[in-house]
Design an enzyme around this catalytic site. Structure first.
Site, PDB file in Angstrom:
ATOM      1  N   GLN A  51       0.844  -1.196   0.000  1.00  0.00           N
ATOM      2  CA  GLN A  51       0.000   0.000   0.000  1.00  0.00           C
ATOM      3  C   GLN A  51       0.880   1.248   0.000  1.00  0.00           C
ATOM      4  OE1 GLN A  51      -3.634  -0.447   2.744  1.00  0.00           O
ATOM      5  NE2 GLN A  51      -2.133  -1.811   3.649  1.00  0.00           N
ATOM      6  N   ASN A  52       2.176   1.043   0.199  1.00  0.00           N
ATOM      7  CA  ASN A  52       3.105   2.163   0.351  1.00  0.00           C
ATOM      8  C   ASN A  52       3.481   2.751  -1.008  1.00  0.00           C
ATOM      9  OD1 ASN A  52       2.973   1.522   3.043  1.00  0.00           O
ATOM     10  ND2 ASN A  52       4.903   0.379   3.057  1.00  0.00           N
ATOM     11  N   ASP A  55       6.454   4.606  -1.222  1.00  0.00           N
ATOM     12  CA  ASP A  55       7.840   5.073  -1.030  1.00  0.00           C
ATOM     13  C   ASP A  55       8.865   4.344  -1.907  1.00  0.00           C
ATOM     14  OD1 ASP A  55       7.814   3.482   2.266  1.00  0.00           O
ATOM     15  OD2 ASP A  55       8.166   2.590   0.306  1.00  0.00           O
ATOM     16  N   HIS A  84      -1.355   1.638  -4.280  1.00  0.00           N
ATOM     17  CA  HIS A  84      -1.731   3.053  -4.128  1.00  0.00           C
ATOM     18  C   HIS A  84      -0.809   3.991  -4.888  1.00  0.00           C
ATOM     19  CE1 HIS A  84      -4.000   1.890  -0.189  1.00  0.00           C
ATOM     20  NE2 HIS A  84      -4.710   1.628  -1.284  1.00  0.00           N
ATOM     21  N   GLY A 110       2.674  -4.563   9.027  1.00  0.00           N
ATOM     22  CA  GLY A 110       2.554  -3.122   9.242  1.00  0.00           C
ATOM     23  C   GLY A 110       1.351  -2.510   8.599  1.00  0.00           C
ATOM     24  N   SER A 165      -2.738  -1.397   9.127  1.00  0.00           N
ATOM     25  CA  SER A 165      -3.805  -1.166  10.120  1.00  0.00           C
ATOM     26  C   SER A 165      -5.104  -1.841   9.701  1.00  0.00           C
ATOM     27  CB  SER A 165      -4.057   0.334  10.284  1.00  0.00           C
ATOM     28  OG  SER A 165      -4.465   0.893   9.032  1.00  0.00           O
ATOM     29  N   ASN A 173       2.674  -7.036  13.357  1.00  0.00           N
ATOM     30  CA  ASN A 173       2.265  -5.661  13.618  1.00  0.00           C
ATOM     31  C   ASN A 173       2.620  -5.338  15.061  1.00  0.00           C
ATOM     32  OD1 ASN A 173       0.656  -3.246  14.093  1.00  0.00           O
ATOM     33  ND2 ASN A 173      -0.418  -3.763  12.195  1.00  0.00           N
ATOM     34  N   ALA A 184       8.516  -4.861  12.614  1.00  0.00           N
ATOM     35  CA  ALA A 184       8.654  -5.663  11.395  1.00  0.00           C
ATOM     36  C   ALA A 184      10.069  -6.222  11.247  1.00  0.00           C
ATOM     37  CB  ALA A 184       8.285  -4.820  10.180  1.00  0.00           C
TER      38      ALA A 184
HETATM   39  C1  BV8 Z   1     -11.575   3.128  -3.460  1.00  0.00           C
HETATM   40  C2  BV8 Z   1      -2.688   8.121  -0.411  1.00  0.00           C
HETATM   41  C3  BV8 Z   1     -13.318   2.748  -5.036  1.00  0.00           C
HETATM   42  C4  BV8 Z   1      -1.352   7.751  -0.863  1.00  0.00           C
HETATM   43  C5  BV8 Z   1      -4.108   6.700   0.883  1.00  0.00           C
HETATM   44  C6  BV8 Z   1     -14.892  -0.489   1.138  1.00  0.00           C
HETATM   45  C7  BV8 Z   1     -14.569  -0.830  -0.181  1.00  0.00           C
HETATM   46  C8  BV8 Z   1     -14.011   0.113  -1.033  1.00  0.00           C
HETATM   47  C9  BV8 Z   1     -13.730   1.403  -0.567  1.00  0.00           C
HETATM   48  C10 BV8 Z   1     -14.036   1.748   0.735  1.00  0.00           C
HETATM   49  C11 BV8 Z   1     -14.616   0.800   1.583  1.00  0.00           C
HETATM   50  N1  BV8 Z   1     -14.810   1.402   2.776  1.00  0.00           N
HETATM   51  C12 BV8 Z   1     -14.353   2.690   2.727  1.00  0.00           C
HETATM   52  C13 BV8 Z   1     -13.903   2.939   1.488  1.00  0.00           C
HETATM   53  C14 BV8 Z   1     -13.351   4.204   1.028  1.00  0.00           C
HETATM   54  C15 BV8 Z   1     -11.861   4.365   1.333  1.00  0.00           C
HETATM   55  C16 BV8 Z   1     -11.460   3.802   2.663  1.00  0.00           C
HETATM   56  O1  BV8 Z   1     -10.990   2.677   2.762  1.00  0.00           O
HETATM   57  N2  BV8 Z   1     -11.609   4.604   3.722  1.00  0.00           N
HETATM   58  C17 BV8 Z   1     -11.243   4.152   5.045  1.00  0.00           C
HETATM   59  C18 BV8 Z   1     -10.251   5.138   5.676  1.00  0.00           C
HETATM   60  C19 BV8 Z   1     -12.526   4.035   5.856  1.00  0.00           C
HETATM   61  N3  BV8 Z   1     -11.078   3.736   0.281  1.00  0.00           N
HETATM   62  C20 BV8 Z   1     -10.796   4.446  -0.832  1.00  0.00           C
HETATM   63  O2  BV8 Z   1     -11.213   5.567  -1.047  1.00  0.00           O
HETATM   64  C21 BV8 Z   1      -9.907   3.753  -1.839  1.00  0.00           C
HETATM   65  N4  BV8 Z   1     -10.509   3.845  -3.152  1.00  0.00           N
HETATM   66  O3  BV8 Z   1     -12.102   2.413  -2.675  1.00  0.00           O
HETATM   67  O4  BV8 Z   1     -12.035   3.288  -4.761  1.00  0.00           O
HETATM   68  C22 BV8 Z   1     -14.276   3.793  -4.596  1.00  0.00           C
HETATM   69  C23 BV8 Z   1     -14.380   4.929  -5.389  1.00  0.00           C
HETATM   70  C24 BV8 Z   1     -15.316   5.914  -5.002  1.00  0.00           C
HETATM   71  C25 BV8 Z   1     -16.087   5.747  -3.835  1.00  0.00           C
HETATM   72  C26 BV8 Z   1     -15.917   4.593  -3.028  1.00  0.00           C
HETATM   73  C27 BV8 Z   1     -15.012   3.629  -3.420  1.00  0.00           C
HETATM   74  C28 BV8 Z   1      -8.553   4.460  -1.937  1.00  0.00           C
HETATM   75  C29 BV8 Z   1      -7.765   4.244  -0.658  1.00  0.00           C
HETATM   76  C30 BV8 Z   1      -6.333   4.775  -0.805  1.00  0.00           C
HETATM   77  C31 BV8 Z   1      -6.241   6.087  -0.120  1.00  0.00           C
HETATM   78  N5  BV8 Z   1      -4.860   6.569  -0.166  1.00  0.00           N
HETATM   79  N6  BV8 Z   1      -2.974   7.383   0.816  1.00  0.00           N
HETATM   80  C32 BV8 Z   1      -0.371   8.389   0.090  1.00  0.00           C
HETATM   81  O5  BV8 Z   1      -0.273   9.617   0.119  1.00  0.00           O
HETATM   82  O6  BV8 Z   1       0.290   7.616   0.793  1.00  0.00           O
HETATM   83  S1  BV8 Z   1      -4.537   6.022   2.381  1.00  0.00           S
HETATM   84  C33 BV8 Z   1      -3.240   5.484   3.304  1.00  0.00           C
HETATM   85  O7  BV8 Z   1      -3.763   4.347   4.019  1.00  0.00           O
HETATM   86  C34 BV8 Z   1      -2.013   4.936   2.595  1.00  0.00           C
HETATM   87  O8  BV8 Z   1      -2.209   4.595   1.250  1.00  0.00           O
HETATM   88  C35 BV8 Z   1      -1.736   3.691   3.428  1.00  0.00           C
HETATM   89  O9  BV8 Z   1      -0.926   2.822   2.786  1.00  0.00           O
HETATM   90  C36 BV8 Z   1      -3.103   3.181   3.619  1.00  0.00           C
HETATM   91  C37 BV8 Z   1      -3.295   2.125   4.672  1.00  0.00           C
HETATM   92  O10 BV8 Z   1      -2.672   2.549   5.863  1.00  0.00           O
HETATM   93  P1  BV8 Z   1      -1.500   1.624   6.466  1.00  0.00           P
HETATM   94  O11 BV8 Z   1      -0.503   1.397   5.404  1.00  0.00           O
HETATM   95  O12 BV8 Z   1      -2.097   0.431   7.105  1.00  0.00           O
HETATM   96  O13 BV8 Z   1      -0.834   2.594   7.536  1.00  0.00           O
HETATM   97  P2  BV8 Z   1      -1.411   3.005   8.969  1.00  0.00           P
HETATM   98  O14 BV8 Z   1      -0.622   4.161   9.438  1.00  0.00           O
HETATM   99  O15 BV8 Z   1      -2.898   3.085   8.915  1.00  0.00           O
HETATM  100  O16 BV8 Z   1      -1.065   1.737   9.902  1.00  0.00           O
HETATM  101  C38 BV8 Z   1       0.290   1.390  10.140  1.00  0.00           C
HETATM  102  C39 BV8 Z   1       0.274   0.066  10.891  1.00  0.00           C
HETATM  103  O17 BV8 Z   1       1.621  -0.365  11.110  1.00  0.00           O
HETATM  104  C40 BV8 Z   1      -0.376   0.150  12.254  1.00  0.00           C
HETATM  105  O18 BV8 Z   1      -1.240  -0.971  12.425  1.00  0.00           O
HETATM  106  C41 BV8 Z   1       0.799   0.086  13.240  1.00  0.00           C
HETATM  107  O19 BV8 Z   1       0.425  -0.610  14.422  1.00  0.00           O
HETATM  108  C42 BV8 Z   1       1.807  -0.703  12.473  1.00  0.00           C
HETATM  109  N7  BV8 Z   1       3.215  -0.410  12.759  1.00  0.00           N
HETATM  110  C43 BV8 Z   1       3.769   0.807  13.058  1.00  0.00           C
HETATM  111  N8  BV8 Z   1       5.108   0.644  13.182  1.00  0.00           N
HETATM  112  C44 BV8 Z   1       5.393  -0.665  12.949  1.00  0.00           C
HETATM  113  C45 BV8 Z   1       4.185  -1.340  12.680  1.00  0.00           C
HETATM  114  N9  BV8 Z   1       4.140  -2.658  12.408  1.00  0.00           N
HETATM  115  C46 BV8 Z   1       5.310  -3.325  12.403  1.00  0.00           C
HETATM  116  N10 BV8 Z   1       6.508  -2.755  12.644  1.00  0.00           N
HETATM  117  C47 BV8 Z   1       6.588  -1.430  12.921  1.00  0.00           C
HETATM  118  N11 BV8 Z   1       7.795  -0.862  13.172  1.00  0.00           N
END
Ligand code: BV8
Length: 250
Positions: A101-102, A104, A119, A188, A190, A214, A232
């Protein structure tokens, strides 16, 4: 960290492995995550303003400059041990795919092949009007979004914003992999952003052995065969040793 024999055997015998990664795998490189920890991006920046088409159209230079800061981070920071271990794993099993999903590009910089970027990528731009794509020029950062050389419309980062469809080819490839893998390791993530987050559930439903790494619990905990809570790079290092340097009969 101890791993039971089943995990070791499943990973040693697996022909097809999917590593499904999110922002957590780059956290140890110094790249901020989106939703967890003190400095998470969505705590400081409203995704409606910085990660949506309307947000860009309302203030292109504000969004462009936010991504410019993130591009500068990606430029000066490095992949960490977790990225390199995944890249090495591709020499241990015949079919290893990284679905991330990254944006980078750290998996590719660590040497991984077969990386599916769900993404998009911060290393590319696309134009606002026609989707013409170009590599981003990291050497000449600009304060304002440049104009497309083809159609003169504004350039934006080639990443998937909320409400935007994922790249069709990438998502269908990722779905196919999630339906047909022996093991899926989710690292990693959420599990809050869909449809990307549906992939590990697909794999479990189709009989894959599902492992989660995670630092915190997620909704996937109840579905994964095993959940390793930890960083990780630490968990993957321990897993590598247990699987490839162990005397467990495969
Ligand atoms: C879409 C931009 C069709 C790029 C991002 C159901 C089905 C379909 C769609 C939806 C649905 N429900 C809701 C939706 C809409 C929406 C969505 O999901 N909203 C959520 C927030 C409720 N989805 C969309 O809009 C997607 N498109 O569905 O198209 C459509 C079209 C029209 C209308 C409806 C549907 C597009 C989603 C992409 C959005 N872009 N970013 C950028 O700038 O980066 S979102 C962002 O979230 C990033 O892309 C990221 O990759 C992604 C997921 O987050 P994570 O990678 O999991 O990161 P996060 O910080 O959340 O968590 C980190 C985790 O790591 C934590 O658990 C933490 O504990 C852990 N961690 C931390 N450190 C460590 C670790 N683990 C291990 N080691 C460590 N050291």
């Amino acid at each position: 960290m101890k791993f039971n024999e089943t995990v070791i055997k499943r990973l040693r015998q697996a022909e097809t492995i999917v590593f499904f990664t999110g922002a957590g795998i780059s956290q140890e490189s110094g790249i901020p995550t989106f939703r967890d920890g003190a400095k998470s991006l969505w705590k400081d920046f409203d995704p409606d303003i910085y990660a949506s088409v309307n947000g860009f159209d309302n203030d292109p230079s504000k969004v462009w400059q936010w991504y410019a800061e993130r591009r500068q981070q990606v430029r000066v920071l490095e992949p960490n041990r977790a990225h390199f271990i995944i890249a090495d794993w591709q020499h241990k099993a015949p079919h290893v795919t990284v679905i991330t999903q990254n944006i980078d590009g750290f998996h590719q910089r660590a040497g991984s092949q077969n990386v599916i970027e769900l993404h998009g990528s911060i290393a590319r731009n696309q134009c606002r009007k026609n989707g013409h794509r170009f590599p981003h020029d990291f050497d000449h950062p600009t304060q304002q979004p440049p104009n497309c050389p083809e159609c003169n419309s504004l350039l934006r980062p080639d990443v998937v914003w909320f409400g935007e469809n994922l790249p069709e080819e990438a998502y269908s490839q990722a779905e196919m992999k999630s339906f047909n893998c022996d093991v899926l390791v989710s690292i990693g993530c959420s599990m809050e952003v869909f449809p990307a987050a549906s992939l590990p559930y697909n794999a479990a439903r189709c009989g894959a052995y599902l492992i989660q790494i995670n630092t915190q619990a997620t909704d996937l905990d109840t579905v994964a065969e095993c959940n390793f809570q930890g960083k990780a790079s630490e968990v993957l290092s321990a897993l590598w040793c247990a699987v490839w340097n162990s005397d467990v009969e495969a």
